[in-house]
Design an enzyme around this catalytic site. Structure first.
Site, PDB file in Angstrom:
ATOM      1  N   CYS A   2      -1.143  -3.465   1.549  1.00  0.00           N
ATOM      2  CA  CYS A   2      -0.936  -4.817   1.014  1.00  0.00           C
ATOM      3  C   CYS A   2      -0.928  -4.855  -0.516  1.00  0.00           C
ATOM      4  O   CYS A   2      -1.648  -4.118  -1.173  1.00  0.00           O
ATOM      5  CB  CYS A   2      -2.041  -5.746   1.483  1.00  0.00           C
ATOM      6  SG  CYS A   2      -2.268  -5.770   3.243  1.00  0.00           S
ATOM      7  N   ARG A  27       4.050   0.383  -1.957  1.00  0.00           N
ATOM      8  CA  ARG A  27       2.747   0.561  -1.316  1.00  0.00           C
ATOM      9  C   ARG A  27       2.862   0.504   0.212  1.00  0.00           C
ATOM     10  O   ARG A  27       1.962   0.931   0.917  1.00  0.00           O
ATOM     11  CB  ARG A  27       1.780  -0.529  -1.797  1.00  0.00           C
ATOM     12  CG  ARG A  27       1.480  -0.446  -3.273  1.00  0.00           C
ATOM     13  CD  ARG A  27       0.765  -1.681  -3.745  1.00  0.00           C
ATOM     14  NE  ARG A  27      -0.598  -1.753  -3.252  1.00  0.00           N
ATOM     15  CZ  ARG A  27      -1.654  -1.262  -3.875  1.00  0.00           C
ATOM     16  NH1 ARG A  27      -1.508  -0.642  -5.024  1.00  0.00           N
ATOM     17  NH2 ARG A  27      -2.860  -1.382  -3.378  1.00  0.00           N
ATOM     18  N   TRP A  74       0.597  -5.465   4.950  1.00  0.00           N
ATOM     19  CA  TRP A  74       0.720  -4.313   5.865  1.00  0.00           C
ATOM     20  C   TRP A  74      -0.196  -4.639   7.027  1.00  0.00           C
ATOM     21  O   TRP A  74      -1.418  -4.707   6.865  1.00  0.00           O
ATOM     22  CB  TRP A  74       0.292  -3.041   5.139  1.00  0.00           C
ATOM     23  CG  TRP A  74       0.565  -1.765   5.872  1.00  0.00           C
ATOM     24  CD1 TRP A  74       1.717  -1.039   5.846  1.00  0.00           C
ATOM     25  CD2 TRP A  74      -0.341  -1.044   6.714  1.00  0.00           C
ATOM     26  NE1 TRP A  74       1.579   0.084   6.625  1.00  0.00           N
ATOM     27  CE2 TRP A  74       0.323   0.114   7.175  1.00  0.00           C
ATOM     28  CE3 TRP A  74      -1.652  -1.260   7.133  1.00  0.00           C
ATOM     29  CZ2 TRP A  74      -0.260   1.045   8.019  1.00  0.00           C
ATOM     30  CZ3 TRP A  74      -2.234  -0.336   7.980  1.00  0.00           C
ATOM     31  CH2 TRP A  74      -1.542   0.811   8.415  1.00  0.00           C
ATOM     32  N   ASN A 100      -6.282  -8.541   0.418  1.00  0.00           N
ATOM     33  CA  ASN A 100      -6.085  -7.137   0.809  1.00  0.00           C
ATOM     34  C   ASN A 100      -7.403  -6.634   1.346  1.00  0.00           C
ATOM     35  O   ASN A 100      -8.443  -6.941   0.786  1.00  0.00           O
ATOM     36  CB  ASN A 100      -5.746  -6.265  -0.407  1.00  0.00           C
ATOM     37  CG  ASN A 100      -4.380  -6.542  -0.952  1.00  0.00           C
ATOM     38  OD1 ASN A 100      -3.665  -7.376  -0.421  1.00  0.00           O
ATOM     39  ND2 ASN A 100      -4.032  -5.869  -2.015  1.00  0.00           N
ATOM     40  N   GLY A 101      -7.353  -5.831   2.374  1.00  0.00           N
ATOM     41  CA  GLY A 101      -8.594  -5.262   2.910  1.00  0.00           C
ATOM     42  C   GLY A 101      -8.859  -5.804   4.301  1.00  0.00           C
ATOM     43  O   GLY A 101      -7.991  -6.405   4.927  1.00  0.00           O
ATOM     44  N   GLU A 485       2.457  21.273   3.950  1.00  0.00           N
ATOM     45  CA  GLU A 485       3.005  20.208   3.109  1.00  0.00           C
ATOM     46  C   GLU A 485       4.503  20.011   3.385  1.00  0.00           C
ATOM     47  O   GLU A 485       4.985  18.880   3.439  1.00  0.00           O
ATOM     48  CB  GLU A 485       2.729  20.537   1.630  1.00  0.00           C
ATOM     49  CG  GLU A 485       3.302  19.584   0.600  1.00  0.00           C
ATOM     50  CD  GLU A 485       2.848  18.142   0.731  1.00  0.00           C
ATOM     51  OE1 GLU A 485       1.931  17.845   1.519  1.00  0.00           O
ATOM     52  OE2 GLU A 485       3.437  17.283   0.048  1.00  0.00           O
ATOM     53  N   LYS A 489       6.080  16.502   4.669  1.00  0.00           N
ATOM     54  CA  LYS A 489       7.166  15.804   3.952  1.00  0.00           C
ATOM     55  C   LYS A 489       8.283  15.449   4.920  1.00  0.00           C
ATOM     56  O   LYS A 489       8.803  14.340   4.899  1.00  0.00           O
ATOM     57  CB  LYS A 489       7.760  16.673   2.837  1.00  0.00           C
ATOM     58  CG  LYS A 489       6.997  16.867   1.567  1.00  0.00           C
ATOM     59  CD  LYS A 489       6.880  15.667   0.675  1.00  0.00           C
ATOM     60  CE  LYS A 489       5.803  14.754   1.094  1.00  0.00           C
ATOM     61  NZ  LYS A 489       4.456  14.944   0.744  1.00  0.00           N
ATOM     62  N   GLU A 492       7.227  12.679   7.478  1.00  0.00           N
ATOM     63  CA  GLU A 492       7.011  11.382   6.828  1.00  0.00           C
ATOM     64  C   GLU A 492       8.310  10.615   6.601  1.00  0.00           C
ATOM     65  O   GLU A 492       8.371   9.420   6.847  1.00  0.00           O
ATOM     66  CB  GLU A 492       6.381  11.587   5.435  1.00  0.00           C
ATOM     67  CG  GLU A 492       4.897  11.785   5.421  1.00  0.00           C
ATOM     68  CD  GLU A 492       4.367  11.984   4.008  1.00  0.00           C
ATOM     69  OE1 GLU A 492       3.354  11.381   3.679  1.00  0.00           O
ATOM     70  OE2 GLU A 492       4.969  12.752   3.227  1.00  0.00           O
ATOM     71  N   HIS A 508       0.160  32.698  18.642  1.00  0.00           N
ATOM     72  CA  HIS A 508      -0.867  32.085  19.495  1.00  0.00           C
ATOM     73  C   HIS A 508      -0.452  30.706  19.990  1.00  0.00           C
ATOM     74  O   HIS A 508      -1.297  29.863  20.238  1.00  0.00           O
ATOM     75  CB  HIS A 508      -2.195  32.020  18.729  1.00  0.00           C
ATOM     76  CG  HIS A 508      -2.668  33.376  18.303  1.00  0.00           C
ATOM     77  ND1 HIS A 508      -3.139  34.310  19.177  1.00  0.00           N
ATOM     78  CD2 HIS A 508      -2.668  33.972  17.082  1.00  0.00           C
ATOM     79  CE1 HIS A 508      -3.450  35.416  18.520  1.00  0.00           C
ATOM     80  NE2 HIS A 508      -3.165  35.241  17.243  1.00  0.00           N
ATOM     81  N   LYS A 607       1.643   3.753   0.713  1.00  0.00           N
ATOM     82  CA  LYS A 607       1.375   4.670  -0.396  1.00  0.00           C
ATOM     83  C   LYS A 607      -0.108   4.755  -0.683  1.00  0.00           C
ATOM     84  O   LYS A 607      -0.637   5.798  -1.015  1.00  0.00           O
ATOM     85  CB  LYS A 607       2.140   4.170  -1.630  1.00  0.00           C
ATOM     86  CG  LYS A 607       2.007   5.052  -2.854  1.00  0.00           C
ATOM     87  CD  LYS A 607       2.817   6.289  -2.696  1.00  0.00           C
ATOM     88  CE  LYS A 607       2.660   7.250  -3.854  1.00  0.00           C
ATOM     89  NZ  LYS A 607       3.018   8.626  -3.466  1.00  0.00           N
TER      90      LYS A 607
HETATM   91  C1  G6P Z   1      -1.031   8.087   2.289  1.00  0.00           C
HETATM   92  C2  G6P Z   1       0.249   8.470   1.587  1.00  0.00           C
HETATM   93  C3  G6P Z   1       0.283   9.985   1.379  1.00  0.00           C
HETATM   94  C4  G6P Z   1      -0.963  10.438   0.643  1.00  0.00           C
HETATM   95  C5  G6P Z   1      -2.243   9.988   1.348  1.00  0.00           C
HETATM   96  C6  G6P Z   1      -3.484  10.220   0.487  1.00  0.00           C
HETATM   97  O1  G6P Z   1      -1.009   8.551   3.587  1.00  0.00           O
HETATM   98  O2  G6P Z   1       1.364   8.048   2.315  1.00  0.00           O
HETATM   99  O3  G6P Z   1       1.430  10.332   0.627  1.00  0.00           O
HETATM  100  O4  G6P Z   1      -0.946  11.825   0.511  1.00  0.00           O
HETATM  101  O5  G6P Z   1      -2.183   8.580   1.618  1.00  0.00           O
HETATM  102  O6  G6P Z   1      -3.403   9.388  -0.633  1.00  0.00           O
HETATM  103  P1  G6P Z   1      -4.098   9.624  -2.013  1.00  0.00           P
HETATM  104  O7  G6P Z   1      -3.633   8.477  -2.861  1.00  0.00           O
HETATM  105  O8  G6P Z   1      -5.584   9.572  -1.766  1.00  0.00           O
HETATM  106  O9  G6P Z   1      -3.676  10.941  -2.532  1.00  0.00           O
END
Ligand code: G6P
Length: 612
Positions: A2, A27, A74, A100-101, A485, A489, A492, A508, A607
């Site tokens: 949010c 966000r 959100w 928010n929250g 990673e 990516k 996501e 395994h 985000k």
């Molecule tokens: C969310 C984002 C990711 C990020 C993760 C941790 O899931 O979509 O891209 O890696 O949060 O966020 P931070 O801001 O703590 O690195």
């Protein structure tokens, strides 16, 4: 997650707030709304994008108002729809709130209010919150700010809120606990937002509200006090963010811009901190507690998502050079399993946003048991930066694309610098190795620049595999977290199922998946496990798997086995993730674009994850 934008001053509020909400789109959200004071307190809200709200506002006749609150939601309590979108009215419709929250005790508060005859239009905890505030105000005949204060002492959970009152047209009340809120100070005008991006084009003077603080802006005066009603002195910070940093600057997507920014963001991260020619290596933010790091018997690292992957790389590095045992923990697991933490233990918390709820909670837990917290954070002034004892910013600049790219490489640089500082102090690294690594680190921006030149080749590979349903990513040693990673990516942003594994673990389990349909990305650069990885490639090829390999420039062996190779320049084995991750970022980007996905705002993702 949010986003909040609010304004009071002399400008027209609605275009300013809508523009601000667009700046916060990164966000992650699923509905948007705005409240204005124009012939009454009016709320306009819509499921969907800010552009849907904007289109809806175009049909409204009178939007004239110099005060307003806006929100991107959100969904947590209740599905994304018009009713659940913010702002929410109080029972009399005299007040409106954006929140928010999460209010954790909302169900009991709601029941209390239902018993009193309250009717709710939405399923949200936020609507309960504003009804509750108004109820306190009316029952006790209190000024609004006092009613907010009393309500905040009774709610459990996290919040950043802004409230407007129909009968007080020059007033906004804001408060925070656990969710960020920034107040921009203009000339007789105030801008409130979840982060500085909607504010930076109007003013660079801001106040970051602290937890348990309530800000009342009335008739151009800002008053901040805590929930015990004690006034606090606002600490004014000057923003260093440039407007250009939060715009696409000609790129199709923020993610692509951020991938291409890495040579610069990596340099920015090292600037003034590392100089190989004279052996200079200093992180200015780590001073008072530096000896705690050096003397640590173990280091615990907490984080989520991509930041967790950078911790995994750092685990290899810190153990290798500092000879300190490192435990890497998902913050969300760490906080709920009664972890063993001793007084003086060292915790390194890594976060791009500095607002991730689980990471913040893990920090609070570790702090309460006497641990020393070092924050490695990108967003200046964020909650994790402020709650850590000491730390270092990654200086990657604003990262807008939801999938983290430049923040990851900057985190690695900071963690490597921390490790080398400690190793030097402890004497666990030789002078020559120390200098060798500094020299190599200084070369990294140029090497990343070189990898970026393979973008067109990677686009062609993406075209071959864009319709795949699964991907495997395999690597060993320092390249194992890179495999994780790369897989993250891809899933996501392209919604293709992808898994990362240590290459040797393939036997395994994952090997059962391999057939002619399965693309397998090997991160197979020349390092101490190269020969073993080559054997793993052969095992995949023997089962007709389709191999895409990231190899060191000049490799003549792997190109004979793999269907596609992407060359990256040679660097030290322990720095290789900085280079080898770049092709994987580009591969996922191009596949996602070709599949027509919303690269910068993938579905369901946020985000900044400010709820647990
Ligand atoms: C969310 C984002 C990711 C990020 C993760 C941790 O899931 O979509 O891209 O890696 O949060 O966020 P931070 O801001 O703590 O690195």
């Amino acid at each position: 997650m949010c986003g909040i934008v609010a304004y009071v001053g002399h400008r027209q509020a609605h275009p300013l707030i809508v523009k601000g909400l667009k700046r916060l789109e990164y966000r992650g959200y699923d509905s948007a709304g705005i409240a204005l004071l124009n012939d009454g307190l009016n709320v306009y809200k819509k499921k969907g994008k800010v552009s849907d709200l904007e289109a809806y506002l175009k049909d409204q006749t009178d939007l004239n108002s110099t005060i307003g609150i806006g929100h991107t939601r959100w969904a947590t309590h209740g599905e994304p729809n018009d009713e659940n979108a913010h702002p929410h009215y109080s029972a009399t419709k005299n007040l409106a709130i954006i929140h928010n929250g999460i209010i954790e005790n909302y169900a009991s508060l709601k029941q209390e209010l239902l018993n009193k005859g309250h009717v709710f239009d939405s399923e949200t905890d936020s609507e309960v919150f504003i009804h509750f505030i108004e109820d306190i105000r009316r029952n006790n005949d209190l000024p609004l700010e006092e009613a907010v204060r009393v309500a905040l002492t009774k709610v459990v959970g996290a919040y950043a809120i802004v409230i407007m009152d129909k009968d007080d047209p020059n007033m906004l009340i804001a408060a925070r606990k656990g969710s960020p809120l920034v107040i921009g100070l203009g000339k007789n005008e105030f801008f409130l937002a979840s982060d500085a991006t909607p504010i930076v084009e109007y003013t660079n003077e801001v106040v970051y509200l602290n937890d348990y603080e309530i800000a009342t802006i009335r008739d151009g005066i800002l008053d901040i006090r805590n929930t015990d009603d004690v006034p606090t002195n606002p600490y004014i910070t000057t923003l260093e963010m440039e407007l250009e940093a939060i715009e696409k600057s000609g790129y199709d997507h923020f993610m692509l811009k951020e991938i291409f920014e890495q040579p610069r963001s990596i340099s920015d991260c090292m600037r003034g901190r590392l100089n190989a020619s004279n052996g200079h290596l200093v992180l200015g933010g780590i001073r008072e507690y530096a000896n705690k790091l050096e003397k640590a018997e173990r280091i615990i690292m907490v984080s989520c998502g991509t930041s967790w992957h950078s911790c995994l790389v750092a685990e290899y590095f810190l153990e290798e050079y500092c000879r300190i045992p490192v435990e890497v923990e998902y913050a969300s697991e760490f906080r709920y399993r009664n972890p063993i933490i001793k007084e003086g233990d060292v915790v390194i918390a890594v976060s791009q946003s500095g607002e991730t709820a689980d990471t913040l909670a893990a920090i609070e837990l570790a702090k309460s048991k006497g641990a020393i917290i070092f924050g490695v954070v990108n967003v200046v002034g964020s909650s994790i930066a402020r709650t850590s004892h000491e730390g270092a910013y990654t200086h990657a600049g604003p990262e807008i694309g939801v999938a983290s790219t430049k923040a990851f490489t900057a985190q690695l640089i900071v963690l490597f610098m921390m490790g080398l500082m400690v190793a030097r102090k402890k004497g666990t690294i030789t002078d020559s190795r120390f200098h060798e690594l500094l020299v190599e680190m200084e070369q990294i921006p140029n090497k990343v620049e070189e990898v970026l030149k393979t973008a067109l080749q990677i686009e062609a590979i993406a075209d071959t595999f864009k319709d795949a349903s699964n991907f495997l990513y395999l690597g060993r040693g320092y390249n194992f977290p890179v495999a994780l990673e790369g897989a993250l990516k891809l899933k996501e942003i392209s919604y293709i199922h992808a898994e990362g594994y240590p290459a040797a673990e393939m036997k395994h389990g994952p090997i059962a998946l391999i057939d002619q349909e399965m693309p397998v990305v090997f991160i197979a650069t020349r390092d101490s496990s190269y020969d073993k990885v080559v054997s793993n490639i052969q095992e995949v090829v023997a089962r007709k798997g389709r191999v895409i390999a990231v190899v060191t420039k000049g490799d003549s062996l792997i190109p004979k086995m793999a269907e596609f190779v992407i060359e990256v320049p040679h660097t030290d084995e322990s720095l290789m993730p900085l280079v080898s991750v770049i092709p994987l970022q580009l591969l996922s980007y191009h596949i996602a674009v070709m599949r027509g996905c919303n690269v910068d705002q993938p579905r369901n993702l946020a985000k900044s994850v400010t709820v647990e």
